[in-house]
Design an enzyme around this catalytic site. Structure first.
Site, PDB file in Angstrom:
ATOM      1  CG  HIS A 193      -2.252   0.689   0.909  1.00  0.00           C
ATOM      2  ND1 HIS A 193      -2.692   1.778   1.615  1.00  0.00           N
ATOM      3  CD2 HIS A 193      -3.177   0.463  -0.044  1.00  0.00           C
ATOM      4  CE1 HIS A 193      -3.853   2.186   1.116  1.00  0.00           C
ATOM      5  NE2 HIS A 193      -4.168   1.396   0.103  1.00  0.00           N
ATOM      6  CG  HIS A 228       0.374   1.095  10.091  1.00  0.00           C
ATOM      7  ND1 HIS A 228      -0.373   0.874   8.967  1.00  0.00           N
ATOM      8  CD2 HIS A 228       1.672   0.902   9.694  1.00  0.00           C
ATOM      9  CE1 HIS A 228       0.424   0.559   7.955  1.00  0.00           C
ATOM     10  NE2 HIS A 228       1.677   0.568   8.371  1.00  0.00           N
ATOM     11  CE  LYS A 270      -8.147   9.287  15.517  1.00  0.00           C
ATOM     12  NZ  LYS A 270      -6.837   9.658  15.051  1.00  0.00           N
ATOM     13  CG  HIS A 276      -6.725   5.013   4.810  1.00  0.00           C
ATOM     14  ND1 HIS A 276      -5.835   5.634   3.966  1.00  0.00           N
ATOM     15  CD2 HIS A 276      -6.268   3.753   4.999  1.00  0.00           C
ATOM     16  CE1 HIS A 276      -4.878   4.771   3.653  1.00  0.00           C
ATOM     17  NE2 HIS A 276      -5.114   3.617   4.269  1.00  0.00           N
ATOM     18  CG  ASP A 327      -6.358  -2.903   9.848  1.00  0.00           C
ATOM     19  OD1 ASP A 327      -5.888  -3.932   9.338  1.00  0.00           O
ATOM     20  OD2 ASP A 327      -5.678  -1.897  10.099  1.00  0.00           O
TER      21      ASP A 327
END
Ligand SMILES: CC(=O)SCCNC(=O)CCNC(=O)[C@H](O)C(C)(C)COP(=O)(O)OP(=O)(O)OC[C@H]1O[C@@H](n2cnc3c(N)ncnc32)[C@H](O)[C@@H]1OP(=O)(O)O
Ligand SMILES: O=C([O-])CC(=O)C(=O)O
Length: 385
Positions: A193, A228, A270, A276, A327
């Protein structure tokens, strides 16, 4: 009116957001068209018809393999699957309280120290090291999950492809085809990515002319964080906090999940698995992984998980318009496959080794030391005494 940056008001891009630091020919992340290309091929097309082995070959070599090339490449991967007894003995010294990402990171480092070409850095040696790491990492991840359950090492099977063998070494039984297929898709989607945080870490380390295993070891550290790769584990913690009850209806589960998300957002939390840095209208990989999750939910007969998934997603969208990232569907998919939650991010490692090492080789191909500037805002010059 914007003012031009000066020495006293430098134009700082926090988190390097929006900064283009170099070219790459490995993948293209396009947030406008919501697409992801690996060496020019849409990742959805690759996931629909290719094995992870073919995609790994593509990312490293720039082209898909011919039948002959694939046969030689898969033979090489299959020959490298066993867990080195020295690596196993090091893993055995680590407490089972250690996070599986720490085990992965340690194993990558030990593999580097033991590699016969450890100090060679030509393209052939680096490709050999990359393939060796990639081939051996499933044994590390699988064994680590097993030892935590009080189970022993399962030897690899050379009659199985990468994904089926990974599942075999983890669970010691043949996985059903829908499970192998979903796992293969997840490996393809996680493989690469562009300049994400862990890949950039690998490139920074490589830019000093340190070795490939150092770059991968550092990248594993960067991937561990919940902003991440660690988000796939964190997603499952959300599901676990909500409570998973296979007897619950999808509708009831969705209603509970919606309420949970509304409370979490009201408390300014969060929620991992959403948002993203590059994609602001949805992650290009989510629809493909979601389809695999749907297939798993069908296979295992677990509609309540879909209820939780939909409830959280809908409430986040309604409240903030923030979309899920890869994810989010991967977490519950790995849960259904039977992986323990802390092992989810090591699964990401097993796949991303391909992208990281492709970037290591690309960085070395036109290297420049990566060393940005900082603006000092500490005390004025002062003197002792
Ligand atoms: C494979 C991967 O690595 S994908 C990324 C996995 N990481 C996660 O899922 C962690 C959760 N997500 C996040 O923390 C962020 O969305 C990131 C780090 C991925 C991207 O962050 P950035 O581009 O820096 O955006 P930033 O964090 O500034 O978010 C912008 C706004 O959206 C909000 N926001 C972004 N993501 C989330 C979230 N997951 N939950 C709640 N609010 C969020 C922020 O609070 C911020 O709101 P504000 O403007 O009112 O302060
Ligand atoms: O690109 C990013 O910032 C994070 C991500 O989705 C990935 O590494 O797969």
């Amino acid at each position: 009116m914007s003012t031009a940056p000066t020495e006293s008001t430098p134009d700082i891009k926090k988190g390097l957001a929006g900064v283009v630091v170099d070219y790459t020919a490995i993948s293209k992340v396009n947030p406008e068209s919501n697409s992801l290309l690996y060496r020019g091929y849409p990742v959805q097309e690759l996931a629909a018809s290719k094995s992870f082995e073919e995609v790994a070959y593509l990312l490293w070599h720039g082209e898909l393999p011919t039948q002959e090339e694939l046969a030689a490449f898969t033979a090489r991967e299959r020959a490298g699957r066993s867990l080195d007894p020295v690596v196993k003995s090091v893993i055995d010294t680590l407490p089972t309280t250690a996070h599986p990402m720490d085990v992965c990171r340690t194993a990558a480092s030990v593999m580097g120290a033991r590699h016969p070409q450890a100090e060679e850095s030509n393209p052939e040696a680096n490709l050999a090291k990359a393939i060796d790491l990639w081939a051996a990492m499933p044994a590390v991840v699988a064994y680590d999950q097993r030892r935590r359950r009080g189970e022993g090492l399962v030897d690899p099977r050379s009659d199985l492809g990468y994904s089926a063998n990974f599942l075999w070494m983890t669970f010691g039984e043949d996985a059903a085809q829908p499970v192998v297929d979903a796992f293969n898709v997840s490996m393809i989607l996680y493989a690469e990515h562009s300049f994400n945080a862990s890949t950039f870490t690998a490139r920074v380390i490589t830019s000093t002319l340190a070795d490939l295993h150092s770059a991968v070891t550092g990248a594993i550290g960067a991937l561990k964080g919940p902003l991440h790769g660690g988000a796939n584990e964190a997603v499952m913690h959300t599901f676990e906090e909500l409570g998973i009850d296979p007897s619950e209806s999808a509708e009831d589960a969705a209603a509970r999940a919606k309420a949970w998300m509304e409370d979490a957002l009201a408390a300014k939390k969060k929620v991992m698995g959403f948002g993203h840095r590059v994609y602001k209208h949805g992650d290009s990989r989510v629809p493909t992984m979601k389809a695999s999750l749907d297939a798993l939910i069908e296979h295992y007969g677990r509609p309540e998980l879909l209820g939780l998934y939909n409830g959280l997603e809908q409430a986040m969208d309604e409240a903030k318009g923030i979309k899920p990232n890869l994810d989010y569907p991967s977490g519950p998919a790995y849960h259904l496959m039977g992986f323990d939650t802390p092992v989810f991010t090591p699964l990401f490692v097993a796949s991303r080794i391909v992208g990281w090492t492709a970037h290591v080789m690309e960085q070395l191909g036109s290297n420049s030391l990566i060393r940005p500037l900082s603006a000092y805002n500490g005390p004025e010059e002062r003197h002792l005494g």
